[in-house]
Design a protein around this motif. Structure first.
Motif, short mmCIF file in Angstrom:
data_model
loop_
_atom_site.label_atom_id
_atom_site.label_comp_id
_atom_site.label_asym_id
_atom_site.label_seq_id
_atom_site.Cartn_x
_atom_site.Cartn_y
_atom_site.Cartn_z
N THR A 1 45.72 11.38 -14.65
CA THR A 1 45.54 10.46 -13.53
C THR A 1 44.44 9.44 -13.83
OG1 THR A 1 46.26 12.15 -11.96
CG2 THR A 1 44.99 10.35 -11.07
N GLY A 2 43.32 9.92 -14.36
CA GLY A 2 42.22 9.01 -14.70
C GLY A 2 42.60 8.02 -15.78
N LEU A 3 43.37 8.47 -16.76
CA LEU A 3 43.83 7.56 -17.80
C LEU A 3 44.79 6.51 -17.23
CD1 LEU A 3 44.34 10.05 -20.76
CD2 LEU A 3 42.45 8.47 -20.37
N GLY A 4 45.61 6.91 -16.26
CA GLY A 4 46.49 5.95 -15.59
C GLY A 4 45.70 4.90 -14.84
N ILE A 5 44.62 5.31 -14.20
CA ILE A 5 43.77 4.36 -13.50
C ILE A 5 43.12 3.39 -14.49
CG2 ILE A 5 41.68 4.15 -12.10
CD1 ILE A 5 42.58 6.74 -10.69
N ALA A 6 42.73 3.91 -15.66
CA ALA A 6 42.19 3.02 -16.69
C ALA A 6 43.23 1.99 -17.12
CB ALA A 6 41.72 3.84 -17.90
N LEU A 7 44.49 2.40 -17.22
CA LEU A 7 45.55 1.44 -17.55
C LEU A 7 45.69 0.38 -16.47
CD1 LEU A 7 48.34 3.80 -18.95
CD2 LEU A 7 47.03 2.08 -20.21
N VAL A 8 45.60 0.78 -15.20
CA VAL A 8 45.67 -0.20 -14.11
C VAL A 8 44.54 -1.21 -14.24
CG1 VAL A 8 45.44 -0.49 -11.61
CG2 VAL A 8 46.88 1.32 -12.50
N PHE A 9 43.31 -0.73 -14.50
CA PHE A 9 42.19 -1.65 -14.69
C PHE A 9 42.48 -2.62 -15.83
CE2 PHE A 9 38.97 1.64 -12.95
CZ PHE A 9 39.16 1.18 -11.67
N GLY A 10 43.02 -2.11 -16.93
CA GLY A 10 43.32 -2.95 -18.08
C GLY A 10 44.38 -3.99 -17.78
N PHE A 11 45.46 -3.58 -17.08
CA PHE A 11 46.54 -4.51 -16.75
C PHE A 11 46.09 -5.60 -15.78
CE2 PHE A 11 49.79 -0.96 -17.64
CZ PHE A 11 49.88 -1.34 -18.96
N LEU A 12 45.11 -5.29 -14.93
CA LEU A 12 44.64 -6.26 -13.95
C LEU A 12 43.49 -7.12 -14.47
CD1 LEU A 12 44.82 -4.12 -10.69
CD2 LEU A 12 46.43 -5.85 -11.51
N GLY A 13 43.19 -7.02 -15.77
CA GLY A 13 42.21 -7.89 -16.38
C GLY A 13 40.80 -7.33 -16.45
N GLY A 14 40.58 -6.12 -16.00
CA GLY A 14 39.25 -5.52 -16.06
C GLY A 14 39.12 -4.63 -17.28
N VAL A 15 39.16 -5.25 -18.46
CA VAL A 15 39.13 -4.48 -19.70
C VAL A 15 37.83 -3.69 -19.83
CG1 VAL A 15 39.27 -4.64 -22.21
CG2 VAL A 15 40.68 -6.12 -20.80
N ASP A 16 36.71 -4.28 -19.41
CA ASP A 16 35.44 -3.55 -19.48
C ASP A 16 35.45 -2.34 -18.56
OD1 ASP A 16 35.58 -5.27 -17.36
OD2 ASP A 16 33.53 -6.01 -17.50
N LEU A 17 36.04 -2.46 -17.38
CA LEU A 17 36.19 -1.31 -16.49
C LEU A 17 37.12 -0.27 -17.09
CD1 LEU A 17 36.46 -2.97 -12.98
CD2 LEU A 17 34.58 -1.62 -13.87
N ALA A 18 38.19 -0.74 -17.71
CA ALA A 18 39.16 0.18 -18.32
C ALA A 18 38.51 1.01 -19.43
CB ALA A 18 40.36 -0.58 -18.86
N ILE A 19 37.71 0.36 -20.25
CA ILE A 19 37.04 1.08 -21.33
C ILE A 19 36.04 2.09 -20.77
CG2 ILE A 19 35.42 0.79 -23.25
CD1 ILE A 19 36.87 -1.87 -23.84
#
Length: 145
Positions: free
Chosen positions: A30-48
């Protein structure tokens, strides 16, 4: 839509499985999926940051579970129902707070202050990164967690 399905499947699996280590791994999905959402929405720093924090927490919880005693038995059905109702009410209240907070007008002077302080205080021209990394690093980590 696939990522949302992954997040929901991880959450449902985390709640449904009997073994704690399996639940930790499912919630990690679930947490990794949320990281993907952050990445897809342009928040790469949040995703990392989410990816690193999620990996660390899963590893720490898995290590801690090794030292815990075996799971004895489940709670009785009325206690589980009570707990589910309390959790559902807590989730509904948190969701309502987020919806109300999203409709409130935010003061504009905060944005101007961040623009003004970014270069002299944090030596950065990307104001969003300066806010996330220098001004509110621990706060951002807490929000993601």
């Amino acid at each position: 839509m696939l990522v949302v399905g992954l997040i929901v499947a991880g959450a449902v699996a985390g709640a449904a499985v009997r073994r704690p280590i399996t639940a930790v791994m499912a919630i990690g999905v679930t947490g990794l999926g949320i990281a993907l959402v952050f990445g897809f929405l342009g928040g790469v720093d949040l995703a990392i940051t989410q990816l690193l924090v999620e990996t660390l927490i899963v590893l720490l919880l898995a290590g801690a579970l090794v030292h815990l005693p075996r799971y004895a038995r489940s709670s009785p059905a009325p206690a589980r129902l009570r707990d589910a109702l309390i959790a559902g009410l807590g989730g509904a209240v948190a969701g309502a707070v987020v919806l109300v907070a999203a409709t409130v007008d935010h003061p504009g002077h905060v944005a101007g202050a961040m623009l003004q302080w970014a270069v002299p205080e944090a030596h950065g021209r990307n104001v969003v990164n300066v806010i996330l990394v220098d001004f509110r690093a621990l706060d951002t980590l807490g929000e993601i967690t």
